[in-house]
Design a protein around this motif. Structure first.
Motif, PDB file in Angstrom:
ATOM      1  N   THR A 161      52.745  37.362  33.304  1.00  6.03           N
ATOM      2  CA  THR A 161      51.717  38.185  34.240  1.00  6.03           C
ATOM      3  C   THR A 161      51.567  36.578  34.186  1.00  6.03           C
ATOM      4  O   THR A 161      52.209  35.884  34.103  1.00  6.03           O
ATOM      5  CB  THR A 161      50.263  38.747  33.285  1.00  6.03           C
ATOM      6  OG1 THR A 161      50.334  37.798  31.932  1.00  6.03           O
ATOM      7  CG2 THR A 161      50.433  39.531  32.639  1.00  6.03           C
ATOM      8  N   PHE A 162      49.751  36.688  34.834  1.00 10.48           N
ATOM      9  CA  PHE A 162      49.395  35.578  35.677  1.00 10.48           C
ATOM     10  C   PHE A 162      49.330  33.908  34.815  1.00 10.48           C
ATOM     11  O   PHE A 162      48.358  34.724  33.953  1.00 10.48           O
ATOM     12  CB  PHE A 162      48.632  35.541  36.898  1.00 10.48           C
ATOM     13  CG  PHE A 162      49.509  36.029  38.140  1.00 10.48           C
ATOM     14  CD1 PHE A 162      49.635  35.021  38.954  1.00 10.48           C
ATOM     15  CD2 PHE A 162      48.599  36.966  38.869  1.00 10.48           C
ATOM     16  CE1 PHE A 162      50.786  35.272  40.043  1.00 10.48           C
ATOM     17  CE2 PHE A 162      49.355  37.170  39.785  1.00 10.48           C
ATOM     18  CZ  PHE A 162      50.163  36.889  40.548  1.00 10.48           C
ATOM     19  N   GLY A 163      49.710  32.961  34.478  1.00  6.75           N
ATOM     20  CA  GLY A 163      49.235  32.368  33.318  1.00  6.75           C
ATOM     21  C   GLY A 163      48.417  31.135  33.961  1.00  6.75           C
ATOM     22  O   GLY A 163      47.626  30.259  33.654  1.00  6.75           O
ATOM     23  N   ALA A 164      49.025  30.401  35.028  1.00  6.86           N
ATOM     24  CA  ALA A 164      48.084  30.056  35.960  1.00  6.86           C
ATOM     25  C   ALA A 164      48.187  30.062  37.638  1.00  6.86           C
ATOM     26  O   ALA A 164      48.577  31.075  38.105  1.00  6.86           O
ATOM     27  CB  ALA A 164      48.852  28.960  36.298  1.00  6.86           C
ATOM     28  N   THR A 165      46.554  30.363  37.930  1.00  9.08           N
ATOM     29  CA  THR A 165      46.845  30.875  39.050  1.00  9.08           C
ATOM     30  C   THR A 165      45.769  28.802  40.100  1.00  9.08           C
ATOM     31  O   THR A 165      45.039  28.377  39.622  1.00  9.08           O
ATOM     32  CB  THR A 165      45.375  31.155  39.503  1.00  9.08           C
ATOM     33  OG1 THR A 165      44.348  31.045  38.767  1.00  9.08           O
ATOM     34  CG2 THR A 165      45.757  32.707  39.041  1.00  9.08           C
ATOM     35  N   ALA A 166      45.618  29.251  41.511  1.00 12.80           N
ATOM     36  CA  ALA A 166      45.759  28.087  41.558  1.00 12.80           C
ATOM     37  C   ALA A 166      43.940  28.595  43.146  1.00 12.80           C
ATOM     38  O   ALA A 166      44.263  29.436  43.537  1.00 12.80           O
ATOM     39  CB  ALA A 166      46.108  27.292  43.025  1.00 12.80           C
ATOM     40  N   PRO A 167      43.037  27.721  43.443  1.00 15.78           N
ATOM     41  CA  PRO A 167      42.245  27.944  43.732  1.00 15.78           C
ATOM     42  C   PRO A 167      42.183  28.521  45.836  1.00 15.78           C
ATOM     43  O   PRO A 167      43.026  28.905  45.895  1.00 15.78           O
ATOM     44  CB  PRO A 167      41.549  26.611  44.647  1.00 15.78           C
ATOM     45  CG  PRO A 167      41.560  25.662  43.139  1.00 15.78           C
ATOM     46  CD  PRO A 167      43.304  26.002  43.269  1.00 15.78           C
ATOM     47  N   PRO A 168      41.771  30.439  45.689  1.00 17.11           N
ATOM     48  CA  PRO A 168      42.742  30.954  46.944  1.00 17.11           C
ATOM     49  C   PRO A 168      41.716  30.079  48.216  1.00 17.11           C
ATOM     50  O   PRO A 168      40.812  29.361  48.153  1.00 17.11           O
ATOM     51  CB  PRO A 168      41.731  32.328  46.727  1.00 17.11           C
ATOM     52  CG  PRO A 168      40.329  31.723  45.665  1.00 17.11           C
ATOM     53  CD  PRO A 168      40.709  30.598  45.064  1.00 17.11           C
ATOM     54  N   THR A 188      47.656  31.032  45.141  1.00 17.17           N
ATOM     55  CA  THR A 188      49.446  30.545  45.132  1.00 17.17           C
ATOM     56  C   THR A 188      49.343  30.931  42.697  1.00 17.17           C
ATOM     57  O   THR A 188      48.027  30.801  42.633  1.00 17.17           O
ATOM     58  CB  THR A 188      49.569  29.109  44.750  1.00 17.17           C
ATOM     59  OG1 THR A 188      49.811  29.218  46.442  1.00 17.17           O
ATOM     60  CG2 THR A 188      50.999  28.854  43.906  1.00 17.17           C
ATOM     61  N   GLY A 189      50.285  31.374  43.073  1.00 15.18           N
ATOM     62  CA  GLY A 189      50.021  31.909  41.258  1.00 15.18           C
ATOM     63  C   GLY A 189      51.248  31.961  40.660  1.00 15.18           C
ATOM     64  O   GLY A 189      52.376  32.000  41.194  1.00 15.18           O
ATOM     65  N   ILE A 217      58.585  31.410  37.848  1.00 15.49           N
ATOM     66  CA  ILE A 217      57.902  32.798  38.495  1.00 15.49           C
ATOM     67  C   ILE A 217      57.193  32.714  38.552  1.00 15.49           C
ATOM     68  O   ILE A 217      55.890  31.940  38.156  1.00 15.49           O
ATOM     69  CB  ILE A 217      58.358  34.142  37.528  1.00 15.49           C
ATOM     70  CG1 ILE A 217      58.069  35.459  38.344  1.00 15.49           C
ATOM     71  CG2 ILE A 217      57.305  34.115  36.210  1.00 15.49           C
ATOM     72  CD1 ILE A 217      58.272  36.794  37.648  1.00 15.49           C
ATOM     73  N   GLY A 218      56.956  32.684  40.652  1.00 16.06           N
ATOM     74  CA  GLY A 218      55.515  32.540  40.967  1.00 16.06           C
ATOM     75  C   GLY A 218      55.603  32.324  42.060  1.00 16.06           C
ATOM     76  O   GLY A 218      56.521  32.254  43.076  1.00 16.06           O
ATOM     77  N   GLY A 219      54.210  32.556  42.934  1.00 14.64           N
ATOM     78  CA  GLY A 219      54.475  32.483  44.815  1.00 14.64           C
ATOM     79  C   GLY A 219      53.387  32.387  45.148  1.00 14.64           C
ATOM     80  O   GLY A 219      52.871  31.556  44.348  1.00 14.64           O
ATOM     81  N   ILE A 220      53.193  32.806  46.754  1.00 15.26           N
ATOM     82  CA  ILE A 220      52.399  32.625  46.928  1.00 15.26           C
ATOM     83  C   ILE A 220      51.824  34.592  47.543  1.00 15.26           C
ATOM     84  O   ILE A 220      52.784  34.943  47.675  1.00 15.26           O
ATOM     85  CB  ILE A 220      52.672  32.272  48.826  1.00 15.26           C
ATOM     86  CG1 ILE A 220      52.747  30.390  48.235  1.00 15.26           C
ATOM     87  CG2 ILE A 220      51.144  32.107  49.730  1.00 15.26           C
ATOM     88  CD1 ILE A 220      52.713  29.524  49.435  1.00 15.26           C
ATOM     89  N   TYR A 221      51.104  35.239  47.472  1.00 14.19           N
ATOM     90  CA  TYR A 221      50.265  36.180  47.272  1.00 14.19           C
ATOM     91  C   TYR A 221      49.326  36.514  48.400  1.00 14.19           C
ATOM     92  O   TYR A 221      48.351  35.618  48.785  1.00 14.19           O
ATOM     93  CB  TYR A 221      50.036  36.538  46.570  1.00 14.19           C
ATOM     94  CG  TYR A 221      51.194  36.511  44.777  1.00 14.19           C
ATOM     95  CD1 TYR A 221      52.030  36.732  44.753  1.00 14.19           C
ATOM     96  CD2 TYR A 221      51.676  35.272  44.102  1.00 14.19           C
ATOM     97  CE1 TYR A 221      53.050  37.125  44.054  1.00 14.19           C
ATOM     98  CE2 TYR A 221      52.275  35.222  43.112  1.00 14.19           C
ATOM     99  CZ  TYR A 221      53.101  35.695  43.186  1.00 14.19           C
ATOM    100  OH  TYR A 221      54.008  35.701  42.374  1.00 14.19           O
ATOM    101  N   LEU A 222      49.692  37.502  49.161  1.00 22.38           N
ATOM    102  CA  LEU A 222      48.389  38.220  49.768  1.00 22.38           C
ATOM    103  C   LEU A 222      47.511  39.315  49.042  1.00 22.38           C
ATOM    104  O   LEU A 222      48.436  40.252  48.847  1.00 22.38           O
ATOM    105  CB  LEU A 222      48.865  37.839  51.011  1.00 22.38           C
ATOM    106  CG  LEU A 222      47.865  38.869  52.286  1.00 22.38           C
ATOM    107  CD1 LEU A 222      47.447  38.191  53.039  1.00 22.38           C
ATOM    108  CD2 LEU A 222      48.835  39.715  53.336  1.00 22.38           C
ATOM    109  N   ALA A 223      46.544  39.361  49.509  1.00 28.56           N
ATOM    110  CA  ALA A 223      45.716  40.580  48.990  1.00 28.56           C
ATOM    111  C   ALA A 223      44.288  40.774  49.725  1.00 28.56           C
ATOM    112  O   ALA A 223      43.890  40.625  50.235  1.00 28.56           O
ATOM    113  CB  ALA A 223      45.300  40.379  47.816  1.00 28.56           C
ATOM    114  N   PRO A 224      44.101  42.670  49.916  1.00 24.91           N
ATOM    115  CA  PRO A 224      42.593  42.488  50.289  1.00 24.91           C
ATOM    116  C   PRO A 224      41.410  41.858  49.540  1.00 24.91           C
ATOM    117  O   PRO A 224      42.208  41.976  48.354  1.00 24.91           O
ATOM    118  CB  PRO A 224      43.046  44.089  50.923  1.00 24.91           C
ATOM    119  CG  PRO A 224      43.764  44.186  49.746  1.00 24.91           C
ATOM    120  CD  PRO A 224      45.227  43.106  50.127  1.00 24.91           C
ATOM    121  N   ILE A 225      40.425  42.095  49.923  1.00 23.67           N
ATOM    122  CA  ILE A 225      39.214  41.385  49.226  1.00 23.67           C
ATOM    123  C   ILE A 225      38.601  42.613  48.485  1.00 23.67           C
ATOM    124  O   ILE A 225      37.690  43.166  49.273  1.00 23.67           O
ATOM    125  CB  ILE A 225      38.425  40.661  49.860  1.00 23.67           C
ATOM    126  CG1 ILE A 225      39.199  39.487  50.578  1.00 23.67           C
ATOM    127  CG2 ILE A 225      37.461  39.843  48.681  1.00 23.67           C
ATOM    128  CD1 ILE A 225      38.434  38.131  51.307  1.00 23.67           C
TER     129      ILE A 225
END
Length: 497
Positions: free
Chosen positions: A230-237, A247-248, A257-265
Motif C-alpha cells: 500500500t501507499f507509504g508516502a504521497t505528495a501534494p496533489p 505521486t505516491g 514501487i510507485g509512480g504518478i497516478y490520475l483519479a477522478p475526484i
C-alpha cells in the motif's frame, strides 16, 4: 543553441509596493500561482527590523483588469470559522494556489489554537493548522485538525473506525471549484499514515465530510500479489476540473514501487497509472527505466509535466544553511549541520510530459546532456521545541529537494541549472522541440523591471506548478547590483506565444 524568448515583463508587485493594510513595503516573495483569468496569487512578507515584526500574508492581483494588490490573508486577520478564540494567523507555510478557471484561492495556514472546548477531563484548545479558502467574498476552513472535537466530525480522517484527526497538511493543497484536494498525514495505532483527500467546503452549511482518494490502506496499482503493498508516502496533489494527479510510493526515501497516478475526484476512485518506477525512459537504451519521480506535478487537465530520475549514478553536492528567514529554523540548521550538509543527487534526471489523452510520454530536457541539474534544495520544516516558524505542526525540519515545472496546453516551463547559471526555460510538447531560455541569471535586471538597480543582474528565479496558465507565465525574480550591493525583487508576468 538556446534561444531567448523575446517579450516584455509586467510587474505584479515589487519592493516598491506597499503591502495592503500596512505602511510596510513588500520585500520577499514565494513562487506565484496564476489562473486563466490573469489573477496572480502569492505569498510574501515585508522586511523586519527596528523592533517591527515582518508582515506575512497571501495576496492577489488581476493583471488584466485590476491595478490593485489585494490582501487575502495576513497575520492581522482572524482565522475563518470555526474560531472561538479570536485566533489570528501566524504563518502561511506553503505557496498558495488558485482554481484554473475562477478566482477561488486556497492556502495552508498556521495559528494559535482556534477552538476552546470542554472535555470530561477539563477545558482544552485545539487546531493550529488548516487549509483556508477565499471564494467570492467569503472565507472558509476547508481542512482542520478538529476532527475529534464534538460537532466537527466532518473534518476527521475518513476510514478509521475510531474518530481520528489529521496531524498536518504538508505542502500546498490544490483547489478546483468548491473542492479542496490535499495531502493529509495522521497517526493510527501509533503508526504514521498519509493520503490524498478532498472536501467540498461550501455546500451543506460547510459540513461536508472529508473523502479519501487514496491513502495508506490503498494498494499501489499494478501489483498482482495477494498481499499488495500500500501507499507509504504521497505528495501534494494537483487538480483541474474533476480530475487529480499525484505521486505516491511505498517508501519516499528509497522507493521500490510507485509512480504518478490520475483519479477522478470521487469517493473510492479507480487510480490510473500514468507512469511508474520500472517504465522505460523515453530516448534511452532499451531496459533503462525510471527509478523515481518528483513530488511537484503540473497538470492542465490533459498534460502532466514532471521530474524523474533513472540510473544508479549519483554525484555529491555540498549545501550551506540559509542565512535569511525564520531565526529558529536557521539556528537549528546550523546546529544540525555545523559544517554544511553533503547530499547526493541523481546524475541522470529530466523533465517529462505525459499526455493523458493519447497516453504518450515525451522527454523534454535531460541531465547531464542538456542541463546539470533540475533539483533545488531548501532546509525547511518545523524546528524541534518551537511554537513558531515556517511550519508550525508541520513535518520536522530537514533538507528537501524539489523540482519546478509548469504546463499549459502541452507547453512546459521549468527551472534548471547549467554550469554557473540558473534559468527558467520553455519547451513545447508533446513533440520534442528546441529548449528556449525564458530568463536566466545572466539577464540584466532592468529588462525585467525598470525600477531595478541600473547595473543589476538577475540572481534568483522561481516558478511553481500553477505558474503557467492562459498563455501567461508568472515568476519571482531577484536582482542585485554587484558593485553597490543594491537589491530588488518582485513578481512578474509575461505573455508567451
Amino acid at each position: 543553441a538556446l534561444a531567448f524568448a523575446q517579450s516584455s515583463w509586467t510587474t505584479v508587485v515589487n519592493n516598491g509596493t506597499t503591502m495592503p493594510g500596512t505602511t510596510m513595503l513588500f520585500n520577499s516573495y514565494n513562487q506565484p500561482s496564476i489562473n486563466d483569468l490573469g489573477t496572480v496569487v502569492f505569498r510574501a512578507r515585508s522586511k523586519g527590523g527596528s523592533g517591527t515584526e515582518p508582515m506575512h500574508g497571501i495576496y492577489m492581483r488581476n493583471i488584466s483588469s485590476d491595478k490593485t494588490v489585494v490582501r487575502v490573508f495576513d497575520k492581522t486577520l482572524l482565522v475563518p470559522s470555526p474560531n472561538n478564540t479570536k485566533a489570528t494567523f501566524i504563518e502561511f507555510p506553503s505557496f498558495p494556489r488558485i482554481d484554473k478557471t475562477s478566482n477561488s484561492i486556497n492556502t495552508l495556514g498556521t495559528s494559535q489554537p482556534i477552538l476552546s472546548y470542554s472535555t470530561p477531563d477539563g477545558d482544552t484548545k485545539a487546531g493550529t493548522s488548516g487549509v483556508y479558502v477565499l471564494s467570492g467574498k467569503k472565507t472558509y476552513t476547508a481542512a482542520s485538525q478538529l476532527g475529534v472535537v464534538s460537532n466537527y466530525g466532518y473534518f476527521q480522517v475518513p476510514g478509521p473506525t475510531v474518530a481520528t484527526k489529521f496531524d498536518q497538511f504538508p505542502g500546498a493543497p490544490s483547489i478546483s471549484g468548491d473542492l479542496v484536494i490535499f495531502k493529509g498525514n495522521y497517526t493510527l495505532d501509533n503508526a504514521s499514515k498519509t493520503g490524498i483527500y478532498y472536501r467540498d467546503f461550501s455546500s451543506k452549511g460547510g459540513k461536508n465530510p472529508v473523502i479519501a482518494i487514496a491513502d495508506s490502506s490503498t494498494p499501489i496499482p499494478g501489483q498482482t500479489s495477494d498481499n499488495p503493498i500500500t501507499f507509504g508516502a504521497t505528495a501534494p496533489p494537483t487538480a483541474v476540473g474533476n480530475n487529480v494527479v499525484f505521486t505516491g510510493w511505498d517508501n519516499e526515501e528509497q522507493p521500490s514501487i510507485g509512480g504518478i497516478y490520475l483519479a477522478p475526484i470521487t469517493p473510492a476512485p479507480t487510480l490510473t497509472t500514468l507512469v511508474q518506477i520500472g517504465d522505460q525512459v523515453p530516448g534511452e537504451d532499451e531496459g533503462i527505466t525510471f527509478t523515481n519521480f518528483g513530488e511537484s506535478l503540473s497538470f492542465d487537465g490533459r498534460y502532466v509535466a514532471f521530474w524523474a530520475s533513472w540510473g544508479a549514478g549519483l554525484r555529491a553536492i555540498h549545501l550551506n544553511c540559509p542565512t535569511d528567514g525564520n531565526a529558529d529554523l536557521i539556528a537549528f540548521c546550523n546546529e544540525s549541520n555545523p559544517n554544511g550538509f553533503n547530499a547526493k543527487v541523481s546524475v541522470q534526471q529530466g523533465i517529462f510530459l505525459y499526455d493523458t489523452q493519447d497516453h504518450s510520454l515525451t522527454a523534454l530536457a535531460k541531465a547531464p546532456n542538456d542541463f546539470s541539474d533540475f533539483m533545488y534544495w531548501v532546509f525547511s520544516g518545523k524546528p524541534p521545541a518551537t511554537g513558531s516558524g515556517d511550519e508550525v505542526d508541520g513535518e520536522p525540519a530537514r533538507w528537501r529537494a524539489s523540482s519546478f515545472v509548469a504546463v499549459y496546453n502541452g507547453q512546459v516551463i521549468f527551472k534548471a541549472q547549467k554550469p554557473n547559471v540558473d534559468g527558467i526555460y520553455e519547451a513545447y510538447g508533446p513533440d520534442p522541440s528546441p529548449v528556449i531560455t525564458l530568463i536566466d541569471t545572466n539577464t540584466p535586471g532592468r529588462t525585467v523591471d525598470n525600477l531595478a538597480p541600473v547595473g543589476s543582474t538577475v540572481i534568483s528565479l522561481g516558478i511553481e506548478r500553477e505558474g503557467y496558465r492562459g498563455g501567461r507565465v508568472a515568476i519571482t525574480a531577484g536582482m542585485l547590483d554587484p558593485v553597490t550591493a543594491e537589491s530588488w525583487a518582485g513578481i512578474y508576468v509575461k505573455d508567451l506565444p
